[in-house]
Structures are given as C-alpha cells and as structure tokens.
Write an enzyme that holds these catalytic residues in place. Structure first.
Site, PDB file in Angstrom:
ATOM      1  N   CYS A   1      -3.021  -2.339   8.946  1.00  0.00           N
ATOM      2  CA  CYS A   1      -3.441  -1.536   7.789  1.00  0.00           C
ATOM      3  C   CYS A   1      -4.271  -0.299   8.145  1.00  0.00           C
ATOM      4  CB  CYS A   1      -4.207  -2.415   6.806  1.00  0.00           C
ATOM      5  SG  CYS A   1      -3.137  -3.628   6.023  1.00  0.00           S
TER       6      CYS A   1
ATOM      7  N   ARG B   1      -0.048  -6.066  15.578  1.00  0.00           N
ATOM      8  CA  ARG B   1       0.233  -4.671  15.244  1.00  0.00           C
ATOM      9  C   ARG B   1      -0.979  -3.773  15.533  1.00  0.00           C
ATOM     10  NH1 ARG B   1       3.138  -5.569   9.417  1.00  0.00           N
ATOM     11  NH2 ARG B   1       1.729  -7.332   9.340  1.00  0.00           N
TER      12      ARG B   1
ATOM     13  N   THR C   1       0.866  -1.180   0.000  1.00  0.00           N
ATOM     14  CA  THR C   1       0.000   0.000   0.000  1.00  0.00           C
ATOM     15  C   THR C   1       0.901   1.228   0.000  1.00  0.00           C
ATOM     16  OG1 THR C   1      -1.644  -1.224   1.256  1.00  0.00           O
ATOM     17  CG2 THR C   1      -1.824   1.180   1.289  1.00  0.00           C
TER      18      THR C   1
ATOM     19  N   PHE D   1     -19.072  -4.397   8.746  1.00  0.00           N
ATOM     20  CA  PHE D   1     -18.287  -3.347   9.416  1.00  0.00           C
ATOM     21  C   PHE D   1     -19.140  -2.435  10.289  1.00  0.00           C
ATOM     22  CE2 PHE D   1     -13.803  -3.514   8.419  1.00  0.00           C
ATOM     23  CZ  PHE D   1     -13.817  -4.613   7.583  1.00  0.00           C
TER      24      PHE D   1
HETATM   25  N1  LIG Z   1      -1.193  -7.457   6.199  1.00  0.00           N
HETATM   26  C1  LIG Z   1      -2.311  -7.183   5.546  1.00  0.00           C
HETATM   27  O1  LIG Z   1      -3.411  -7.632   5.905  1.00  0.00           O
HETATM   28  C2  LIG Z   1      -2.265  -6.328   4.302  1.00  0.00           C
HETATM   29  C3  LIG Z   1      -3.376  -6.312   3.442  1.00  0.00           C
HETATM   30  C4  LIG Z   1      -3.315  -5.518   2.295  1.00  0.00           C
HETATM   31  C5  LIG Z   1      -2.191  -4.764   2.023  1.00  0.00           C
HETATM   32  N2  LIG Z   1      -1.139  -4.787   2.893  1.00  0.00           N
HETATM   33  C6  LIG Z   1       0.060  -4.002   2.547  1.00  0.00           C
HETATM   34  O2  LIG Z   1       1.029  -4.872   2.014  1.00  0.00           O
HETATM   35  C7  LIG Z   1       2.350  -4.456   2.387  1.00  0.00           C
HETATM   36  C8  LIG Z   1       3.065  -5.574   3.100  1.00  0.00           C
HETATM   37  O3  LIG Z   1       2.379  -5.846   4.303  1.00  0.00           O
HETATM   38  P1  LIG Z   1       2.660  -7.173   5.162  1.00  0.00           P
HETATM   39  O4  LIG Z   1       1.649  -7.192   6.258  1.00  0.00           O
HETATM   40  O5  LIG Z   1       2.793  -8.330   4.244  1.00  0.00           O
HETATM   41  O6  LIG Z   1       4.114  -6.815   5.757  1.00  0.00           O
HETATM   42  P2  LIG Z   1       5.142  -7.793   6.527  1.00  0.00           P
HETATM   43  O7  LIG Z   1       5.891  -6.911   7.440  1.00  0.00           O
HETATM   44  O8  LIG Z   1       4.402  -8.983   7.052  1.00  0.00           O
HETATM   45  O9  LIG Z   1       6.099  -8.323   5.356  1.00  0.00           O
HETATM   46  C9  LIG Z   1       7.017  -7.514   4.671  1.00  0.00           C
HETATM   47  C10 LIG Z   1       8.240  -8.375   4.342  1.00  0.00           C
HETATM   48  O10 LIG Z   1       9.077  -7.676   3.428  1.00  0.00           O
HETATM   49  C11 LIG Z   1      10.431  -8.031   3.721  1.00  0.00           C
HETATM   50  N3  LIG Z   1      11.323  -7.054   3.076  1.00  0.00           N
HETATM   51  C12 LIG Z   1      11.470  -5.726   3.355  1.00  0.00           C
HETATM   52  N4  LIG Z   1      12.360  -5.169   2.502  1.00  0.00           N
HETATM   53  C13 LIG Z   1      12.769  -6.146   1.661  1.00  0.00           C
HETATM   54  C14 LIG Z   1      13.677  -6.188   0.557  1.00  0.00           C
HETATM   55  N5  LIG Z   1      14.313  -5.091   0.130  1.00  0.00           N
HETATM   56  N6  LIG Z   1      13.852  -7.371  -0.076  1.00  0.00           N
HETATM   57  C15 LIG Z   1      13.203  -8.477   0.341  1.00  0.00           C
HETATM   58  N7  LIG Z   1      12.328  -8.499   1.373  1.00  0.00           N
HETATM   59  C16 LIG Z   1      12.116  -7.344   2.021  1.00  0.00           C
HETATM   60  C17 LIG Z   1      10.472  -8.064   5.226  1.00  0.00           C
HETATM   61  O11 LIG Z   1      11.569  -8.804   5.714  1.00  0.00           O
HETATM   62  C18 LIG Z   1       9.122  -8.722   5.557  1.00  0.00           C
HETATM   63  O12 LIG Z   1       9.245 -10.127   5.659  1.00  0.00           O
HETATM   64  C19 LIG Z   1       2.150  -3.188   3.219  1.00  0.00           C
HETATM   65  O13 LIG Z   1       2.261  -2.078   2.401  1.00  0.00           O
HETATM   66  C20 LIG Z   1       0.722  -3.329   3.721  1.00  0.00           C
HETATM   67  O14 LIG Z   1       0.121  -2.088   3.986  1.00  0.00           O
HETATM   68  C21 LIG Z   1      -1.135  -5.573   4.010  1.00  0.00           C
END
Ligand SMILES: NC(=O)c1ccc[n+]([C@@H]2O[C@H](COP(=O)([O-])OP(=O)(O)OC[C@H]3O[C@@H](n4cnc5c(N)ncnc54)[C@H](O)[C@@H]3O)[C@@H](O)[C@H]2O)c1
Length: 441
Positions: free
Chosen positions: A269, A337, A122, A258
């Site tokens: 998020c 979180r 995001t 919701f």
């Molecule tokens: N968690 C959710 O429910 C959700 C839903 C929709 C969108 N999002 C969005 O998706 C994105 C990721 O969220 P998440 O919850 O999966 O995060 P997360 O923290 O679970 O995972 C992110 C991963 O990226 C890795 N990483 C960071 N920099 C890196 C690099 N340069 N090379 C390789 N790996 C790298 C980290 O080690 C980590 O494992 C965010 O922007 C979030 O807002 C999350």
C-alpha cells in the site's frame, strides 16, 4: 442482506469474512480458480492471524461462500464490493485501474434490481464516477431508473492485524455519489454492528472519500520517513532516536505511533499509494512536494541499508556469509510486496555476499522473488557459519534470540539490527559488534 466481494485477496477475503461475522450473507468471488478451489477446501491462500478460524466458522454457519461465478453471485446481491488490486502502472506511477474497470464491466452485465457498487480498492479521485459511467453505458436500462449507486468505502485494515482492524476500526469512511439516500441506507445496514458500537462513520462525497485513503497512507508514510531521516541525523550528532521519538510522540499533536526508525517502508500500500498521490497531484496541477520527497527518500533508504550492512562488515561482503532474519515487509504476514529485503538482498549478492535467510511465513513467496539465496528453517540455522547477522523484520520469533548460541554458531560477530529490537549495551557486552539505527553504539 446478501453481498458479493469481487476479489478475494487480503482485503476482499478479510472484509468478506468479517461482514459474514456481522450476520450478512457473503459470497467472495475471484477470477483465480486456484484461489477459490483452495478456499472451498478450507485452505487459506494468504497468511493472516485468525483468518482460518473466522472463515471456517462462517462457512459452517452458511453465511460465507466462495465462487468463481461472478454473474450468479452479483445477480442475487444488494451490494457488490470491488476489492481487486490497484498496483502501480508500469512507467508513470499511476494506479493501474485495469482490474477495477474490468470488474465494473463484469458486474454491470449481471446486475438485477437496485444494487450498490462499492469501491473498496484504493482508487484515485474520480474513479468512482468512472465506474458509474461504465455501468451506465453498459446498462442504460438501470441508469434511467437510477437502479444502482456507486459508493467509495476505502479500507484501512493492516495486514497482520486485519481482522481486529476491520472489526474495530478507528473510523469507517463512506463516500456517496450525489448524496444518495438509498445507498446510505444500504451502507448503514452493512455497518450496523459498528454504528451500534459508536465507531465514527464518516459520510462524505465520493471524491473526498477517495482522497482520504491516499492522504492517510501518504501521511503515515511521511511520518515513517521523517523519523528515519531524524535517525540519520541522530547518528551524526550522537543523539538517540528512540528517545527523540518518545520525546516528540508524547506530544498529543504528534502521537507516538509510526515513529519507529527502520529500513524504509514497504508493503502493498504505502509505496504505491504515495506514488499514485504524487501522480494525482501533478495531474491536478497541485504538486505534493512533501510526498514526492518521501518517495525518493524511501527508495534511497532501502538501498542505503545494504551499504550500511557492507560498512558494518568492514567495507566488503565479498565471499562473506550473511544471515538475514526476516524477509516480509513487516511481521505477521507472508506479503513480500515492496519489502526492503527485495532491494537489500540483491545488492548484497551483487557485492559478493552469500545470503542465508529465514522468515516464519514469507519463504514460499520469497523463493519466487529471491531465487539466488539459501533459506533456513530457523534463526539459529541461518546463523550457522555466518560472518554477520542482519535483523530486517521484527517478527516475535527474533525478539528473544539466544545470543550465546548465536555466537557459538556464527563465524563472525557483526550484528546489524535494522529494527532496533536489541539494546546496544547488552549486545556489546555479549561480544558482538552491534549496529542499529539512530542510536549511539
Ligand atoms: N493489502 C492491504 O493491506 C490493503 C489495505 C487497504 C486497502 N488495500 C487496497 O485494496 C485493494 C486490494 O488489495 P489486496 O491486497 O487485497 O490485493 P490482492 O492482490 O491480495 O487481491 C486482489 C484479488 O482480486 C482478484 N481479481 C482481480 N480482478 C478480478 C476480477 N475481475 N474478478 C474477480 N477477482 C478479481 C485477484 O485474483 C486477487 O485475488 C487494493 O486497491 C489495495 O490498495 C489493501
């Protein structure tokens, strides 16, 4: 087709496994070597229902692999997804894009042949074009022949039902830069199973796609805050918020989802995306006063939950033992979180309470964040000798508690149900001083 997911967290790992299930060759990359080692050993680094089966099935079929070697994976890919974290930047509420830009630089160095770089994280409006600029600067050779495109493909999956959400989404949003036909063809191919199932696939410009994600999350957060505020009003007026929610939710223009009152929204998020949208609005000199109000209302709400518990305990919790059921921000995840528990527990501790908590999946993470409390294996163990019991997360395990047993184990008889799981008349009949949200007790 071969693709790479850069970042193997909740979104990268689930999306990668689901794309593999679609028949695509997927490599999930992460810079966290322990995460990759764990995945290679078949141990999931996160709790998500159904994920282990999906991952092992696709690994066995040879469609899903894990690697710490980003350059090798990227060089062989037709599309590279950036799925790294975009947490709130300290101090100003903006999304921290350090990880996104670092990933873009690493990816740029390894691109070979036409590749689509997809931001799944995001990210604020304008980020896709900044990623394109980073790649063009690092690789003028590719920019000249337009050998890459940057696409925005925001993810809408929810933790706890992430696989179903990815496989059966309400819609897929794909934002193209300058209407690139080559990128459109790659994205159509990737989402082919969903096209065939008539899932709405919305092609937009890249800025629009980026904004859709923030607008969607902020709208949902607004809906939650709205019903929470109505719940407060119900308490003052003797009305029942559950019935109000049903009564308004049956209106098709409003919808019933919701509209569950509770202790305020958390998770990785909604809080950060609302803050980021506020920031985006301010910078564009188009302030989003509604979302700004949602952010401050939700922060205050979490704190008010502690005050509510203290009031239910007769105005003081000093020296009292409180059993807390549920620590994660919602059920079916181990994600802590921005969980309301991270605000409520420290306030109860400051007020002198002893807290004994249990959670089906969150304890390992909670122990790092809330080290000063005791953890119990089950709800009944947590209830032992408690003066009050607080329901904070609506895990299924807490939906059918044996209240006769709880009563025997507890020292006091106060129950504060912040998720409205139980019925006031039944709890009162069972001999509890029962407090819930927005309902006459
Ligand atoms: N968690 C959710 O429910 C959700 C839903 C929709 C969108 N999002 C969005 O998706 C994105 C990721 O969220 P998440 O919850 O999966 O995060 P997360 O923290 O679970 O995972 C992110 C991963 O990226 C890795 N990483 C960071 N920099 C890196 C690099 N340069 N090379 C390789 N790996 C790298 C980290 O080690 C980590 O494992 C965010 O922007 C979030 O807002 C999350």
């Amino acid at each position: 087709m071969r693709i790479v997911l850069v970042g193997s967290g909740y979104v990268g790992l689930v999306s990668g496994a689901c794309f593999a299930e679609f028949g695509i060759d997927v490599t999930c990359v992460d810079r966290d070597a322990a995460k990759i080692a764990s995945l290679e050993a078949g141990v999931m680094p996160i709790y998500e229902p159904g994920l282990e089966d999906l991952v092992s099935r696709n690994v066995r079929a040879g469609r899903l692999a894990f690697s710490g070697d980003l350059p090798a994976a990227v060089a062989a890919a037709s599309a590279v997804f950036i799925a790294v974290g975009t947490p709130t930047r300290r101090g100003d509420g903006h999304a921290d894009l350090t990880y996104v830009f670092a990933a873009a630089r690493e990816i740029a160095a390894s691109l070979r042949g036409y590749t689509v770089i997809v931001t799944k994280s995001t990210v604020p409006v304008g980020t896709g074009r900044k990623v394109a600029a980073i790649i063009a600067e690092a690789r003028p050779d590719l920019a000249e022949g337009r050998d890459f495109d940057v696409v925005s493909n925001p993810e809408f999956l929810r933790e706890g039902s992430a696989i179903t959400d990815f496989m059966h989404p309400d819609r897929v949003v794909i934002g193209l830069t300058d209407g690139s036909e080559a990128a459109r063809a790659v994205m159509r191919e990737l989402y082919r199973p969903l096209f065939l199932r008539d899932t709405p696939i919305l092609f937009t410009g890249i800025e629009t796609a980026e904004l859709i994600k923030y607008a969607a999350n902020s709208f949902l957060a607004t809906k939650i805050s709205f019903i929470n505020e109505i719940a407060d009003l119900c308490e003052k007026l003797g009305a029942n918020v559950q019935e109000v929610a049903t009564g308004i939710g049956l209106d098709g223009r409003i919808g019933k989802k919701f509209l569950h009152p509770g202790p305020g929204f958390g998770g990785s998020c909604f809080p950060k995306d609302c803050l980021a949208l506020v920031r985006i609005g301010r910078e564009a000199q188009s302030p989003l006063s509604i979302v700004e109000a949602v952010v401050s209302f939700n922060d205050a709400r979490k704190r008010q939950m502690a005050e509510r518990i203290i009031a239910a305990c007769g105005g003081s919790v000093a020296g009292k033992r409180i059993a807390l059921l549920g620590l994660t921000f919602k059920p079916n995840t181990d994600d802590m979180r921005e969980s309301p528990s991270l605000v409520v527990v420290p306030l109860l501790r400051e007020a002198g309470a002893e807290v004994v908590a249990c959670d089906p999946e969150g304890i390992a993470e909670a122990k790092k964040l809330l080290p000063s409390i005791t953890y119990a294996e089950s709800a009944s163990a947590a209830a032992e000798g408690a003066d009050a019991l607080v329901l904070l997360t609506e895990w299924n395990q807490f939906r059918a508690l044996d209240w006769a047993e709880m009563k025997r184990r507890m020292r006091g008889h106060v129950v504060v149900d912040l998720r409205n799981i139980y019925r006031p008349d039944q709890m009162t009949a069972a001999g509890f001083a029962y407090h819930s949200i927005g309902r006459p007790s």
